[in-house]
Design a protein around this motif. Structure first.
Motif, PDB file in Angstrom:
ATOM      1  N   PRO A 126      51.171  30.793  39.930  1.00 23.23           N
ATOM      2  CA  PRO A 126      52.402  30.557  40.693  1.00 23.23           C
ATOM      3  C   PRO A 126      52.532  29.111  41.170  1.00 23.23           C
ATOM      4  O   PRO A 126      53.643  28.565  41.218  1.00 23.23           O
TER       5      PRO A 126
ATOM      6  N   ILE B 273      58.105  35.795  40.988  1.00 25.50           N
ATOM      7  CA  ILE B 273      57.053  35.348  41.908  1.00 25.50           C
ATOM      8  C   ILE B 273      57.480  34.255  42.877  1.00 25.50           C
ATOM      9  O   ILE B 273      56.870  34.105  43.936  1.00 25.50           O
TER      10      ILE B 273
ATOM     11  N   GLN C  83      56.678  32.330  48.023  1.00 22.90           N
ATOM     12  CA  GLN C  83      55.925  33.102  47.038  1.00 22.90           C
ATOM     13  C   GLN C  83      56.032  34.578  47.366  1.00 22.90           C
ATOM     14  O   GLN C  83      55.715  35.001  48.475  1.00 22.90           O
TER      15      GLN C  83
ATOM     16  N   GLN D 169      52.611  39.277  44.433  1.00 24.35           N
ATOM     17  CA  GLN D 169      52.479  39.567  43.017  1.00 24.35           C
ATOM     18  C   GLN D 169      52.520  41.067  42.774  1.00 24.35           C
ATOM     19  O   GLN D 169      51.943  41.858  43.516  1.00 24.35           O
ATOM     20  N   ASN D 170      53.220  41.446  41.723  1.00 21.23           N
ATOM     21  CA  ASN D 170      53.395  42.849  41.350  1.00 21.23           C
ATOM     22  C   ASN D 170      54.112  43.661  42.425  1.00 21.23           C
ATOM     23  O   ASN D 170      53.906  44.863  42.559  1.00 21.23           O
TER      24      ASN D 170
ATOM     25  N   THR E 132      49.771  30.699  32.818  1.00 20.39           N
ATOM     26  CA  THR E 132      50.577  31.915  32.927  1.00 20.39           C
ATOM     27  C   THR E 132      50.228  32.893  31.813  1.00 20.39           C
ATOM     28  O   THR E 132      50.134  34.110  32.030  1.00 20.39           O
TER      29      THR E 132
ATOM     30  N   ASP F  19      48.056  40.374  34.973  1.00 19.44           N
ATOM     31  CA  ASP F  19      49.122  40.352  35.975  1.00 19.44           C
ATOM     32  C   ASP F  19      50.475  40.593  35.301  1.00 19.44           C
ATOM     33  O   ASP F  19      50.895  39.810  34.442  1.00 19.44           O
TER      34      ASP F  19
ATOM     35  N   ASP G 289      53.507  40.382  36.500  1.00 20.18           N
ATOM     36  CA  ASP G 289      54.522  39.376  36.791  1.00 20.18           C
ATOM     37  C   ASP G 289      54.375  38.174  35.863  1.00 20.18           C
ATOM     38  O   ASP G 289      55.365  37.605  35.383  1.00 20.18           O
TER      39      ASP G 289
END
Length: 313
Positions: free
Chosen positions: A50, A72, A97, A100-101, A252, A259, A261
Motif C-alpha cells: 500500500p 486500499i 489506508q 486490508q480485505n 503488489t 492478499d 486486495d
C-alpha cells in the motif's frame, strides 16, 4: 563486482536492525513457495505494497500512475503548498489506508492509517538535487508539512510516512524527527542529514537490486532500518530499475499470493508477472493461496527466449 560485498558490509555495521538477504535467485531455497518468493519476502510485500502505491501516486501528473487505488487507499485533500515551495520541487500527497480485505463497498470503511507520501526526484532538472540533496530546504519543508498535516486531525489514527528516491530520504528525516511514526522507503536516496540511529526499528526500506542509487549508497551509511533487496527485473538497466511504478507492480504482484486486495489491484491495473519470476502456461496471476506443483525457478539473468526489449522494458 566488489560493490555488493562492500554494501553488505556497510549494512551489517548498522544496528541490530536486519538487512534481509536477497535470495530471489535461481538457487533460492524457496522454489516451491508461491511464485518462488520466500515467506519473509511475501510478508514484507503484503505489509509494504500500500505504501509503494502511495509513493507512486505522489508523483501527481506523471503518465504511469495507477488509474485507481481502491480498495486500499483513498486520497485526502492536503494543505496548500506555496508556489515558492513547489518551485523547489517539493510535493506530497495524503491518503487514508483502508483495512486490508475489508468488506468491499461498505459506506464507512475502517481507516487504519493516514499516509503522507513524499514526491521523489524529477530527473528533468536540477531543482530537486539542489534543494533536496545539496541543501536542506526540502527536508525542512517535509518536517513542517508533517507537523501541519498531522496537527489538523483530531483522532488517534496512526500516521505513516513514505516515499520513493528523494521522497524516501524525506520520509526518513520525518521518521527520525518523530520517533513514533512508521516509515517505508523505496529505492531510497542515500543522502540524509539526521541521526542515523534514531527510530531504527520503525523503518523499512525496499530496494530493487542494482538500481542506480545503490551506487551512491556506498559513500554514506544509511539510517538503520530493515532493508529488503528485491530482484524483480534482472535484465533492466540500473536507471530503469529505479522506477517506482515497476517496484510497486512487483510488490503488489508478490502480495497478491496472500492478499485479495492486492490481487484486485493486479487485475484492475493490468500488472504483469515480474521478469524474474518463472513463466507459466496460463497468463495472469495464479491467485491467492496458489501452490507450486513444480519448482518456480527465478531467472537471475534474462533467458535466451527473452528479447532485449522484454528484458529491459
Amino acid at each position: 563486482m566488489f560493490v555488493r560485498p562492500l554494501l553488505l558490509g556497510l549494512f551489517l555495521t548498522l544496528s541490530a536492525c536486519a538487512t534481509i538477504p536477497d535470495i530471489s535467485q535461481s538457487r533460492s531455497p524457496c522454489r516451491m513457495e508461491p511464485g518462488g518468493w520466500c515467506s519473509f519476502v511475501r510478508e514484507a510485500a503484503v505489509e509494504a505494497y500500500p505504501y509503494a502505491i502511495a509513493s507512486l501516486q505522489a508523483y501527481d501528473g506523471d503518465s504511469d500512475l495507477y488509474t485507481d487505488t481502491a480498495p486500499i487507499l483513498q486520497r485526502v485533500k492536503r494543505l496548500p503548498i506555496s508556489k515558492d515551495d513547489m518551485d523547489k520541487g517539493f510535493g506530497y500527497a495524503i491518503f487514508e489506508q483502508i483495512a486490508q480485505n475489508d468488506v468491499p463497498d461498505q459506506e464507512d470503511p475502517q481507516v487504519v492509517a493516514r499516509i503522507l507520501a513524499f514526491r521523489g526526484t524529477d530527473f528533468d532538472g536540477f531543482t530537486d538535487i539542489f534543494y533536496g540533496t545539496l541543501r536542506n530546504d526540502q527536508i525542512d519543508l517535509a518536517v513542517e508539512a508533517f507537523a501541519s498535516e498531522s496537527g489538523r486531525f483530531d483522532d488517534d489514527v496512526p500516521w505513516i510516512v513514505t516515499g520513493h528516491s528523494l521522497g524516501g530520504a524525506l520520509a526518513t528525516e520525518v521518521s527520525m524527527a518523530n520517533p513514533e511514526v512508521r516509515a517505508f522507503m523505496f529505492n531510497t536516496s542515500p543522502f540524509y542529514g539526521g541521526d542515523a540511529m534514531s527510530n531504527d526499528v520503525r523503518r523499512t526500506v525496499l530496494n530493487e537490486r542494482g538500481e542506480i542509487l545503490r551506487r551512491f549508497a556506498k559513500f554514506k551509511s544509511a539510517p538503520a532500518a530493515e532493508v529488503y533487496t528485491i530482484n524483480c527485473r534482472p535484465g533492466a538497466s540500473s536507471i530503469k530499475k529505479h522506477s517506482m511504478r515497476r517496484l510497486a507492480d512487483c510488490l503488489t504482484w508478490i502480495a497478491a499470493y496472500a492478499d485479495k486486495d492486492a490481487l484486485q489491484i493486479v487485475k484492475s491495473q493490468g500488472i504483469e508477472r515480474p521478469k524474474v519470476e518463472c513463466r507459466r502456461a496460463q497468463s495472469g496471476h495464479p491467485g491467492v493461496g496458489h501452490r507450486e506443483i513444480t519448482p518456480c525457478v527465478h531467472q537471475s539473468r534474462p533467458d535466451k527466449e527473452t528479447s532485449p526489449d522484454e528484458a529491459d522494458d
